[in-house]
Design a protein around this motif. Sequence first.
Motif, PDB file in Angstrom:
ATOM      1  N   VAL A   1      52.330  45.144 124.057  1.00 15.53           N
ATOM      2  CA  VAL A   1      52.296  44.085 123.056  1.00 15.53           C
ATOM      3  C   VAL A   1      51.623  44.649 121.815  1.00 15.53           C
ATOM      4  N   CYS A   2      52.163  44.322 120.653  1.00 16.13           N
ATOM      5  CA  CYS A   2      51.608  44.797 119.391  1.00 16.13           C
ATOM      6  C   CYS A   2      51.262  43.596 118.514  1.00 16.13           C
ATOM      7  N   TYR A   3      49.984  43.477 118.158  1.00 14.39           N
ATOM      8  CA  TYR A   3      49.549  42.461 117.202  1.00 14.39           C
ATOM      9  C   TYR A   3      49.445  43.123 115.838  1.00 14.39           C
ATOM     10  N   VAL A   4      50.215  42.602 114.882  1.00 13.08           N
ATOM     11  CA  VAL A   4      50.214  43.121 113.519  1.00 13.08           C
ATOM     12  C   VAL A   4      49.422  42.136 112.668  1.00 13.08           C
ATOM     13  N   VAL A   5      48.285  42.596 112.157  1.00 18.35           N
ATOM     14  CA  VAL A   5      47.391  41.746 111.385  1.00 18.35           C
ATOM     15  C   VAL A   5      47.783  41.817 109.912  1.00 18.35           C
ATOM     16  N   THR A   6      47.896  40.632 109.281  1.00 22.61           N
ATOM     17  CA  THR A   6      48.238  40.563 107.858  1.00 22.61           C
ATOM     18  C   THR A   6      47.097  39.898 107.104  1.00 22.61           C
ATOM     19  N   GLY A   7      47.080  40.094 105.801  1.00 21.81           N
ATOM     20  CA  GLY A   7      46.075  39.443 104.973  1.00 21.81           C
ATOM     21  C   GLY A   7      46.314  37.941 104.934  1.00 21.81           C
ATOM     22  N   GLN A   8      45.252  37.191 104.740  1.00 17.79           N
ATOM     23  CA  GLN A   8      45.344  35.739 104.755  1.00 17.79           C
ATOM     24  C   GLN A   8      46.268  35.256 103.636  1.00 17.79           C
ATOM     25  N   GLY A   9      47.293  34.508 104.042  1.00 15.64           N
ATOM     26  CA  GLY A   9      48.239  33.941 103.080  1.00 15.64           C
ATOM     27  C   GLY A   9      49.210  34.941 102.486  1.00 15.64           C
ATOM     28  N   LYS A  10      49.212  36.163 102.981  1.00 18.85           N
ATOM     29  CA  LYS A  10      50.090  37.198 102.429  1.00 18.85           C
ATOM     30  C   LYS A  10      51.272  37.451 103.359  1.00 18.85           C
ATOM     31  N   GLU A  11      52.407  37.657 102.762  1.00 22.06           N
ATOM     32  CA  GLU A  11      53.586  38.060 103.523  1.00 22.06           C
ATOM     33  C   GLU A  11      53.485  39.564 103.781  1.00 22.06           C
ATOM     34  N   PRO A  12      53.975  40.023 104.927  1.00 26.86           N
ATOM     35  CA  PRO A  12      53.952  41.474 105.176  1.00 26.86           C
ATOM     36  C   PRO A  12      54.872  42.200 104.205  1.00 26.86           C
ATOM     37  N   SER A  13      54.527  43.433 103.902  1.00 31.34           N
ATOM     38  CA  SER A  13      55.338  44.242 102.988  1.00 31.34           C
ATOM     39  C   SER A  13      56.688  44.546 103.634  1.00 31.34           C
ATOM     40  N   PRO A  14      57.688  44.914 102.823  1.00 27.63           N
ATOM     41  CA  PRO A  14      58.990  45.292 103.403  1.00 27.63           C
ATOM     42  C   PRO A  14      58.879  46.433 104.411  1.00 27.63           C
ATOM     43  N   ASN A  15      57.964  47.377 104.188  1.00 30.21           N
ATOM     44  CA  ASN A  15      57.778  48.477 105.151  1.00 30.21           C
ATOM     45  C   ASN A  15      57.276  47.961 106.489  1.00 30.21           C
ATOM     46  N   VAL A  16      56.348  46.999 106.466  1.00 28.46           N
ATOM     47  CA  VAL A  16      55.817  46.434 107.701  1.00 28.46           C
ATOM     48  C   VAL A  16      56.899  45.614 108.408  1.00 28.46           C
ATOM     49  N   VAL A  17      57.666  44.844 107.650  1.00 29.70           N
ATOM     50  CA  VAL A  17      58.760  44.057 108.240  1.00 29.70           C
ATOM     51  C   VAL A  17      59.757  44.983 108.923  1.00 29.70           C
ATOM     52  N   ASN A  18      60.105  46.078 108.270  1.00 29.23           N
ATOM     53  CA  ASN A  18      61.026  47.059 108.846  1.00 29.23           C
ATOM     54  C   ASN A  18      60.429  47.683 110.113  1.00 29.23           C
ATOM     55  N   ALA A  19      59.143  48.025 110.063  1.00 27.20           N
ATOM     56  CA  ALA A  19      58.480  48.616 111.228  1.00 27.20           C
ATOM     57  C   ALA A  19      58.463  47.636 112.401  1.00 27.20           C
ATOM     58  N   ILE A  20      58.268  46.365 112.112  1.00 32.04           N
ATOM     59  CA  ILE A  20      58.277  45.342 113.169  1.00 32.04           C
ATOM     60  C   ILE A  20      59.662  45.264 113.802  1.00 32.04           C
ATOM     61  N   GLN A  21      60.703  45.296 112.993  1.00 39.86           N
ATOM     62  CA  GLN A  21      62.072  45.257 113.523  1.00 39.86           C
ATOM     63  C   GLN A  21      62.350  46.452 114.428  1.00 39.86           C
ATOM     64  N   ILE A  22      61.906  47.616 114.014  1.00 45.20           N
ATOM     65  CA  ILE A  22      62.090  48.821 114.828  1.00 45.20           C
ATOM     66  C   ILE A  22      61.335  48.680 116.150  1.00 45.20           C
TER      67      ILE A  22
END
Length: 170
Positions: free
Chosen positions: A129-150
Amino acid sequence: QTLMTKEFEDRRSQDLLVIMDGRKTEVFEDIVELTASLIKEASKNQASLALMTAGKEISRYPLIQSDAQLHQALVHLAKIQPSEVATGLVSDMVSTTLVGGSAVVITGNPDWTFLQPIVQSVKSNGTLVCYVVTGQGKEPSPNVVNAIQIAKSRGIHVHLLEERRFAEAF
């Protein structure tokens, strides 16, 4: 409040390895906080709990069963500093630390370069399981979104969290 995810509810008596990504990120302190919360709660429920932090060096707490061992791990987390890169020895450490059971990775950037050696080590042993922590109220960057999809395409259970939602995730 119980810090057990649905993936772990029926694995309470098995091994759990918590891997904290110590690379520099704007959410580093939140990653440390989530890691500390998780190991505190898991230490009450897991038969065998281990912590590994991956940064400039790999630090390993292979057995957290007593209050003293938990205290040592929490002191380490209180002192840890972010590093620019994570060392390449993660796979060796994971395979020697995780005998069976599951692993949780806590990161701000789930890039495949970091996750791949962990996936290879955990694959035959249990759930990752991978928990990806983001900044409060911030959307993840396109690189992080891509990494999550992978990561998801490789069979990793990924959960996106921001600090105020930590309690909801468990």
